[in-house]
Design a protein around this motif. Structure first.
Motif, short mmCIF file in Angstrom:
data_model
loop_
_atom_site.label_atom_id
_atom_site.label_comp_id
_atom_site.label_asym_id
_atom_site.label_seq_id
_atom_site.Cartn_x
_atom_site.Cartn_y
_atom_site.Cartn_z
N UNK A 37 -51.82 -32.42 -50.81
CA UNK A 37 -52.57 -32.51 -52.08
C UNK A 37 -51.65 -33.08 -53.14
N UNK A 38 -52.10 -34.16 -53.78
CA UNK A 38 -51.31 -34.82 -54.82
C UNK A 38 -51.99 -34.57 -56.16
N UNK A 39 -51.30 -33.89 -57.05
CA UNK A 39 -51.87 -33.55 -58.35
C UNK A 39 -51.33 -34.49 -59.43
N UNK A 40 -52.21 -34.96 -60.30
CA UNK A 40 -51.76 -35.61 -61.53
C UNK A 40 -52.05 -34.63 -62.65
N UNK A 41 -50.99 -33.99 -63.15
CA UNK A 41 -51.16 -32.91 -64.13
C UNK A 41 -51.66 -33.46 -65.46
N UNK A 75 -50.63 -39.45 -43.27
CA UNK A 75 -50.94 -38.08 -43.69
C UNK A 75 -52.41 -37.95 -44.10
N UNK A 76 -52.89 -36.71 -44.09
CA UNK A 76 -54.25 -36.39 -44.53
C UNK A 76 -54.15 -35.98 -46.00
N UNK A 77 -54.36 -36.94 -46.91
CA UNK A 77 -54.04 -36.70 -48.33
C UNK A 77 -55.28 -36.71 -49.21
N UNK A 78 -55.21 -35.93 -50.28
CA UNK A 78 -56.27 -35.90 -51.30
C UNK A 78 -55.59 -35.87 -52.67
N UNK A 88 -58.52 -26.76 -59.87
CA UNK A 88 -58.05 -26.76 -58.48
C UNK A 88 -56.63 -26.19 -58.43
N UNK A 89 -56.42 -25.26 -57.51
CA UNK A 89 -55.13 -24.59 -57.37
C UNK A 89 -54.53 -24.92 -56.01
N UNK A 90 -53.25 -25.23 -55.96
CA UNK A 90 -52.62 -25.51 -54.66
C UNK A 90 -52.84 -24.37 -53.66
N UNK A 91 -52.79 -23.12 -54.16
CA UNK A 91 -52.92 -21.97 -53.24
C UNK A 91 -54.32 -21.89 -52.63
N UNK A 92 -55.31 -22.53 -53.26
CA UNK A 92 -56.68 -22.48 -52.75
C UNK A 92 -57.06 -23.74 -51.97
N UNK A 93 -56.19 -24.73 -51.99
CA UNK A 93 -56.54 -26.02 -51.37
C UNK A 93 -56.62 -25.91 -49.86
N UNK A 94 -57.67 -26.46 -49.31
CA UNK A 94 -57.81 -26.60 -47.86
C UNK A 94 -58.29 -28.02 -47.58
N UNK A 98 -57.53 -26.44 -43.35
CA UNK A 98 -56.12 -26.02 -43.27
C UNK A 98 -55.48 -26.00 -44.66
N UNK A 99 -54.61 -25.00 -44.92
CA UNK A 99 -53.88 -25.01 -46.18
C UNK A 99 -52.93 -26.21 -46.25
N UNK A 100 -52.66 -26.67 -47.45
CA UNK A 100 -51.81 -27.86 -47.58
C UNK A 100 -50.37 -27.54 -47.19
N UNK A 101 -49.71 -28.53 -46.62
CA UNK A 101 -48.28 -28.38 -46.25
C UNK A 101 -47.37 -29.12 -47.22
N UNK A 102 -47.94 -30.06 -47.96
CA UNK A 102 -47.15 -30.76 -48.98
C UNK A 102 -47.98 -30.80 -50.26
N UNK A 103 -47.33 -30.46 -51.37
CA UNK A 103 -47.97 -30.60 -52.68
C UNK A 103 -47.08 -31.48 -53.54
#
Ligand code: SF4
Length: 418
Positions: A37-41, A75-78, A88-94, A98-103
């Motif tokens: 999961x790639x976040x743009x804050x 990679x399987x990226x969003x 959206x929270x990294x801890x809730x991302x699926x 599957x939970x994310x392995x890279x943030x």
């Protein structure tokens, strides 16, 4: 703003390095099963004129660039643009259950607070948390701010990239090459870090095993990034534009990203990388050092293709060039404009030229536009619609970029005529 530079002769990565890394990473077993999961804050408190309203209609180019790199490497990226999906929270991302392995979190200085909050949320997952990578302008200029977070100061990014996509790909290559069977990406990163396998990747800051005399952790900075000289090596931006999370208020990811044929409902302008760097060396500007006194660009053919593909595929007419000085080099600028102007577009079954099909907005110095003012009609034929200038001082006493009141008036007259 000062940043260190690489020594002369060691500024650029070998030609073809991006494709080499992407090919190697994508060929490794299990990479396609790694959710990212790639976040743009984005900090909503920073919304202000003149960008109010328009800011929510343009996807940050940094986000799509990172997404394109991850996806190209298998990679399987969003991608999550916090202005659109603020909860959206990294801890809730699926992703695919599957939970994310890279943030990753990308932020400008003014948006660093929510970037830090994302990291703290990821840490709430304990040992199951993802590998946390930070990048973007805040990370480039103040990487140490990504360490010592949280009430006790014990929360941090695992690695901060002080450079571009190449730094990320070098890191991913090293981690995936050394990842053991059943090892998570975070576990593999920690092992690589502790075995000094990351020390030769320029453009990284991470916490080393060392402790100072007071027992405090020591940050390891691997030095200035190497640059990709030929920007045609970068993955096509259309890839990242198909991986963006839709607008919503939920804490989790949607089952699917925004469909390409619906992107125009939320995106009014696409950010596009055309050139990077500036020949001026203004003391107050960080661009010269960041670009290590280089000016790089994509080829005319590549840019003509990007405008055509993005315009026809996503039906978005406005483009914002992430340029520092688009008119920096006359020959290159003329070649790029000529190629774009010669391209035709199929818009809803009708053939249109660039002037009709696209509205390209970019940034340049007033001096270089004035010096190349004979190119303004060609720029208009290539769909150029607006140019942002940094004219800090018409008196030339404080900031001298060669601009004068006479030249500036003449330049604006020509721009208005076209
Ligand atoms: S002209 Fe503008 S972009 Fe170039 S170095 Fe000066 S301030 Fe930076």
């Amino acid at each position: 703003m000062e940043l260190p530079m690489r020594s002369t002769g060691d500024v650029f990565a070998p030609a073809g390095r991006v494709a080499e890394l992407i090919g190697r990473i994508a060929a490794r077993p299990g990479v396609g099963d790694i959710p990212v999961a790639c976040f743009y804050a984005f900090d909503v408190r920073t919304r202000m004129l003149p960008f109010l309203f328009y800011d929510s209609r343009m996807l940050p180019g940094g986000l799509t660039a990172i997404l394109s790199a991850f996806h190209s490497a298998g990679f399987n990226a969003r991608g999550v643009f916090q202005m659109w999906s603020p909860n959206v929270r990294p801890s809730k991302c699926r992703l695919d259950g599957k939970p994310i392995q890279i943030m990753t979190t990308t932020a400008m200085q003014i948006n660093s607070a929510p970037s830090f909050e994302l990291i703290q949320d990821a840490w709430s997952m304990g040992e199951d948390r993802p590998l946390i990578l930070a990048g973007g302008p805040k990370a480039i200029y103040e990487p140490d701010h990504y360490f010592g977070l949280g009430p006790k100061g014990d929360i941090h990014a695992d690695a901060v990239a002080t450079g571009e996509e190449l730094v990320l790909l070098e890191l991913l290559d090293r981690i995936t090459a050394n990842r053991g069977v059943n090892e998570t990406v975070l576990q593999a990163f920690r092992r690589c870090r502790d075995e000094a396998l990351l020390d030769d990747i320029p453009g990284l800051v991470f916490m080393s095993k060392e402790r100072d005399a007071g027992g405090r952790p020591v940050l390891h900075n691997t030095g200035p990034q190497r640059l990709v000289q030929d920007l045609d090596e970068l993955p096509h931006p259309q890839i990242g534009l198909t991986l963006v999370e839709p607008k919503h208020r939920a804490e989790t990811l949607s089952p699917m990203p925004i469909s390409p044929n619906k992107l125009h409902n939320v995106v009014r302008a696409i950010s596009i990388v055309t050139t990077r760097g500036c020949r001026f060396g203004c003391q107050f500007c960080g661009i010269t050092a960041y670009s290590q006194r280089t000016w790089r660009h994509k080829s005319p053919e590549r840019l003509a293709d990007e405008f055509k593909v993005l315009r026809e595929k996503f039906n978005v007419p406005y483009f914002f060039g992430a340029d520092d000085n688009f008119f920096n080099d006359r020959q290159t600028t003329e070649s790029i404009l000529t190629a774009i102007a010669a391209t035709t577009y199929n818009i809803g079954g009708k053939t249109k030229n660039a002037r009709q099909a696209i509205r390209f907005c970019t940034e340049a110095t007033a001096t270089d536009v004035y010096n190349n003012r004979d190119l303004i009609p060609l720029a208009r034929d290539a769909g150029t619609w607006a140019i942002w200038f940094g004219i800090e001082d018409l008196s030339l006493k404080l900031v001298n970029k060669g601009q004068t009141p006479t030249k500036t008036i003449e330049m604006f007259r020509l721009l208005n005529e076209n």
